[in-house]
Write a protein that holds these residues in place. Structure first.
Motif, short mmCIF file in Angstrom:
data_model
loop_
_atom_site.label_atom_id
_atom_site.label_comp_id
_atom_site.label_asym_id
_atom_site.label_seq_id
_atom_site.Cartn_x
_atom_site.Cartn_y
_atom_site.Cartn_z
N LYS A 143 -24.29 -14.99 6.57
CA LYS A 143 -25.15 -15.70 7.67
C LYS A 143 -26.30 -16.57 6.73
O LYS A 143 -26.66 -17.31 6.86
CB LYS A 143 -25.72 -14.84 8.34
CG LYS A 143 -26.42 -15.68 9.73
CD LYS A 143 -26.72 -14.55 10.68
CE LYS A 143 -25.79 -13.70 11.25
NZ LYS A 143 -26.05 -12.51 12.31
N ASP A 144 -26.69 -15.66 5.62
CA ASP A 144 -27.77 -16.60 4.98
C ASP A 144 -27.13 -17.65 4.00
O ASP A 144 -27.97 -18.60 3.91
CB ASP A 144 -28.25 -15.55 3.94
CG ASP A 144 -29.23 -14.44 4.20
OD1 ASP A 144 -29.81 -14.60 5.33
OD2 ASP A 144 -29.44 -13.42 3.82
N LEU A 146 -24.75 -19.83 5.48
CA LEU A 146 -25.18 -20.68 6.53
C LEU A 146 -26.40 -21.34 6.76
O LEU A 146 -26.53 -22.55 6.59
CB LEU A 146 -24.44 -20.22 8.06
CG LEU A 146 -24.27 -21.16 9.07
CD1 LEU A 146 -23.62 -22.34 8.86
CD2 LEU A 146 -23.94 -20.35 10.30
N LYS A 147 -27.50 -20.49 6.80
CA LYS A 147 -28.69 -20.91 6.86
C LYS A 147 -29.05 -21.68 5.48
O LYS A 147 -29.90 -22.70 5.84
CB LYS A 147 -29.58 -19.60 7.22
CG LYS A 147 -29.32 -19.03 8.62
CD LYS A 147 -30.00 -17.78 8.27
CE LYS A 147 -31.33 -17.61 8.74
NZ LYS A 147 -32.09 -16.31 8.90
N TRP A 283 -27.39 -18.79 17.76
CA TRP A 283 -27.16 -19.44 16.69
C TRP A 283 -27.89 -20.59 16.47
O TRP A 283 -28.21 -21.09 15.36
CB TRP A 283 -25.56 -19.97 16.55
CG TRP A 283 -24.47 -18.67 16.26
CD1 TRP A 283 -23.68 -18.13 17.08
CD2 TRP A 283 -24.56 -18.39 15.08
NE1 TRP A 283 -23.02 -17.27 16.66
CE2 TRP A 283 -23.63 -17.16 15.37
CE3 TRP A 283 -25.06 -18.43 13.79
CZ2 TRP A 283 -23.04 -16.46 14.05
CZ3 TRP A 283 -24.70 -17.42 12.57
CH2 TRP A 283 -23.57 -16.44 12.81
N GLU A 286 -31.25 -18.91 15.40
CA GLU A 286 -31.07 -18.51 14.01
C GLU A 286 -30.96 -19.46 12.90
O GLU A 286 -31.51 -19.22 11.71
CB GLU A 286 -29.92 -17.43 14.02
CG GLU A 286 -29.91 -16.57 12.69
CD GLU A 286 -31.01 -15.60 12.49
OE1 GLU A 286 -31.08 -14.99 11.50
OE2 GLU A 286 -31.95 -15.53 13.29
N THR A 287 -30.11 -20.64 13.06
CA THR A 287 -29.59 -21.43 12.13
C THR A 287 -30.60 -22.72 12.18
O THR A 287 -30.27 -23.50 11.07
CB THR A 287 -28.31 -21.56 11.90
OG1 THR A 287 -27.85 -22.08 13.06
CG2 THR A 287 -27.69 -20.21 11.76
#
Length: 620
Positions: A143-144, A146-147, A283, A286-287
């Motif tokens: 996830k990191d 992607l961010k 999502w 968060e992103t």
């Protein structure tokens, strides 16, 4: 923290929206704003497994000597084909390392294929078989990762928007029927159970213990209920356009989710749809994503699609994303499939539909000389059959592309392949992409088209052969042109350079992004003008096709030569009110370059153009 339920993300989804926080608050979250209009953007679509693994080096750059090296023996050919069925290990960090390549190409918006966690034991490298809607698949990264990718894309250095591909219609292959893989009959079938991590259906079709996280059953746990799935078996070969089969049936092994009735009004959302709305709110929060491309909207029904669009648009606006983009894939093999796609946009609140099917077929075949140009341009002309009086409406409502990862319109009879698979089209692909970028719609390039990928490798015994139009850009064991071990990020490639040039012109010229559109008549002698047309059904147009984009009394003239081998010349009709006699138009493209004079031709104004084989030109 592992996210197992909707409750685990409420603090992220429902924190105070930044629009309603005092400007002095330390808790203020600045989300990336939406663009003024999406038809200003140039999209690039990629499957993350097939794009980059981050290991590309200059000494491994492809050249034509590598063609066919992966299939030089029967054994090697089979190994290459088998590699295309499985994960080849492109990832998010690799994609981030190629933002410079995409920025230089002129890309302003990334459309990334699904990155969510797939069924662990399956080969769904394409991303459309989700088992955990709250996690990034570890084969793509974290996830990191992607961010970090989205933050980098948003940065001043790259200035790109990012659109994620998402799925609501179905999950991955998360449970097993009692009687293996039944076909749709309309009845609800018994289910043996959810799959455990060991690929055996040993878990009951209901809430499971947290010990089976992350690889068993389906997550979030709100989806672990039999009522969340239709359980009606897979759609049969003749059922893809039959109601209610294509609403309730499974996509092969992918399991259909209960989203509610097709009726868009007086709609009551079932539990599964409400859960997925919370997932996709998360999502965004968060992103900081800028939009979603929604898979298989046709199979969802208008009611669920309308509900989802309303919920997501309202939530995004709370975060300051006033034009959060929702693109729907509304695929159909029916003759009026395009009309149905546009009507779906109107009924559901989608911002745009993908121009696949008839639009894509005409966009492919026009520069190849296989259709009369007016067949493509008439798809947009005033949108008469939709009772829309403006060219602008379709310009904002349609995402157009030549190649893609499905090629639905080609089907089994033709075989799936890319534009450059057709003889001579490798000499026409730059003109085809110029047509895509300079006509109405939101243009999108499918990864590899700018490197003239051909998508060949079709094996008649293997049906649709999707894998061959999903080559690995970074090579690996499944490289394009039947190669392996070399990559294709060649910024000196002639097609790449052509797209780069046109993208820069399009960015400068508002008429090419927002203007009205007119197919132009041409003449060989300056006296007799008419639209370019085929001589008969079997012939192929080899000559100049021209059109204009007009905005606020400014005309930009575009032309392509559909002949891959020879040059052509012709008089092109232009707007005589914008261009009175003896004025000039200059080439915005480097070649041919210079100026041309606008001459009177009877009651017309016209310019004389000469284009080489497969050449294109833009004039103002």
């Amino acid at each position: 923290m592992a996210i197992k339920s909707i409750d685990d993300v409420r603090d992220v989804v429902y924190r105070k929206p930044p629009k309603y926080l005092p400007l002095s608050s330390n808790d203020l979250i600045q989300y990336h704003p939406s663009p003024l209009t999406w038809d200003d953007q140039l999209f690039y679509f990629l499957l993350p497994d097939r794009f980059s693994d981050g290991s590309e080096t200059l000494d491994k750059l492809y050249n034509s000597s590598y063609n066919g090296v992966a299939i030089d023996t029967v054994q090697h050919a089979q190994a290459w084909r088998d590699a295309g069925k499985n994960w080849v290990h492109g990832n998010l960090q690799g994609l981030r390392s190629k933002l410079g390549y995409l920025k230089e190409l002129g890309i302003t918006t990334l459309w990334i294929g699904p990155i969510f966690k797939q069924v662990k034991w399956s080969d769904t490298y394409h991303g459309y078989g989700i088992q955990n809607f709250f996690e990034v698949d570890p084969r793509f990264g974290t996830k990191d990762d992607l961010k970090a990718l989205i933050e980098a894309a948003h940065s001043r250095e790259y200035q790109m928007y990012v659109v994620l591909d998402i799925i609501l219609n179905h999950s991955g292959d998360v449970f097993e029927y009692k009687y293996h893989n039944p076909d749709y009959t309309g009845e609800t079938f018994d289910v043996k159970g959810f799959y455990a991590a060991q690929n055996n259906a040993s878990l009951r079709l209901g809430p499971v213990d947290d010990s089976h996280y992350p690889d068993g059953a389906v997550w979030p746990k709100e989806l672990q209920n039999a009522d969340c799935f239709t359980r009606k078996g897979r759609i049969k070969s003749g059922g893809w356009d039959k109601k209610p089969e294509y609403w309730d049936g499974d996509f092969y092994a992918l399991k259909d989710i209960v989203l509610g009735p097709d009726e868009p009004y007086a709609f009551n959302a079932p539990s599964a749809l409400r859960t997925l709305c919370e997932v996709y709110k998360y999502w965004i929060a968060e992103t900081d994503i800028d939009g979603y491309r929604i898979d298989t909207v046709k199979h969802m029904g208008d009611g669920p699609a309308r509900y989802f669009c309303s919920v997501i648009h309202e939530y995004a606006q709370l975060l300051g994303k006033d034009k959060f983009l929702l693109i729907g894939e509304v695929a159909s093999d029916e003759a009026d499939g395009d009309k149905k796609a546009y009507i779906t946009v109107e009924r559901t609140g989608l911002d745009a539909a993908l121009g696949i099917g008839n639009v894509q077929a005409k966009l492919w075949n026009l520069p190849s000389g296989n259709v009369n140009p007016e067949e493509y341009f008439n798809l947009f002309r005033n949108a008469l059959y939709l009772d829309k009086g403006s060219h602008k409406w379709l310009g904002e409502k349609l995402v157009t592309m030549i190649d893609d990862h499905d090629q639905i319109w080609r089907g089994k009879e033709i075989g799936k392949a890319r534009f450059c698979s057709v003889s001579g089209n490798n000499k026409l692909v730059a003109a085809a992409l110029m047509l895509n970028l300079c006509t109405l719609g939101i243009p999108c390039i499918y990864y590899g088209t700018e490197q003239a990928f051909d998508g060949s490798g079709f094996d008649g015994d293997e049906g649709f052969a999707d894998r061959y139009i999903r080559e690995a850009m970074f090579g690996g064991n499944f490289g394009a042109f039947r190669s392996k071990g070399v990559h294709f990020f060649d910024q000196d490639k002639d097609v790449y350079q052509a797209v780069r040039e046109v993208a820069k012109i399009r960015k400068r010229e508002i008429a090419l992004r927002r203007g009205r559109q007119y197919l132009r008549e041409i003449s060989g002698d300056g006296m007799h003008f008419g639209l370019t047309r085929k001589m008969d059904d079997k012939s192929r147009i080899k000559g100049i096709v021209a059109w204009s984009r007009v905005f606020a009394n400014v005309e930009v003239l575009c032309a392509i030569n559909t002949d891959p081998d020879d040059g052509h010349e012709a008089w092109i009709n232009v707007d005589k009110e914008v261009h009175p006699r003896d004025t000039t138009m200059r080439y915005l493209t480097q070649s041919p370059g210079g100026n041309v004079t606008v001459d009177p031709k009877g009651d017309r104004s016209a310019v004389y153009l000469k284009l080489g084989a497969g050449q294109f030109a833009i004039l103002k």
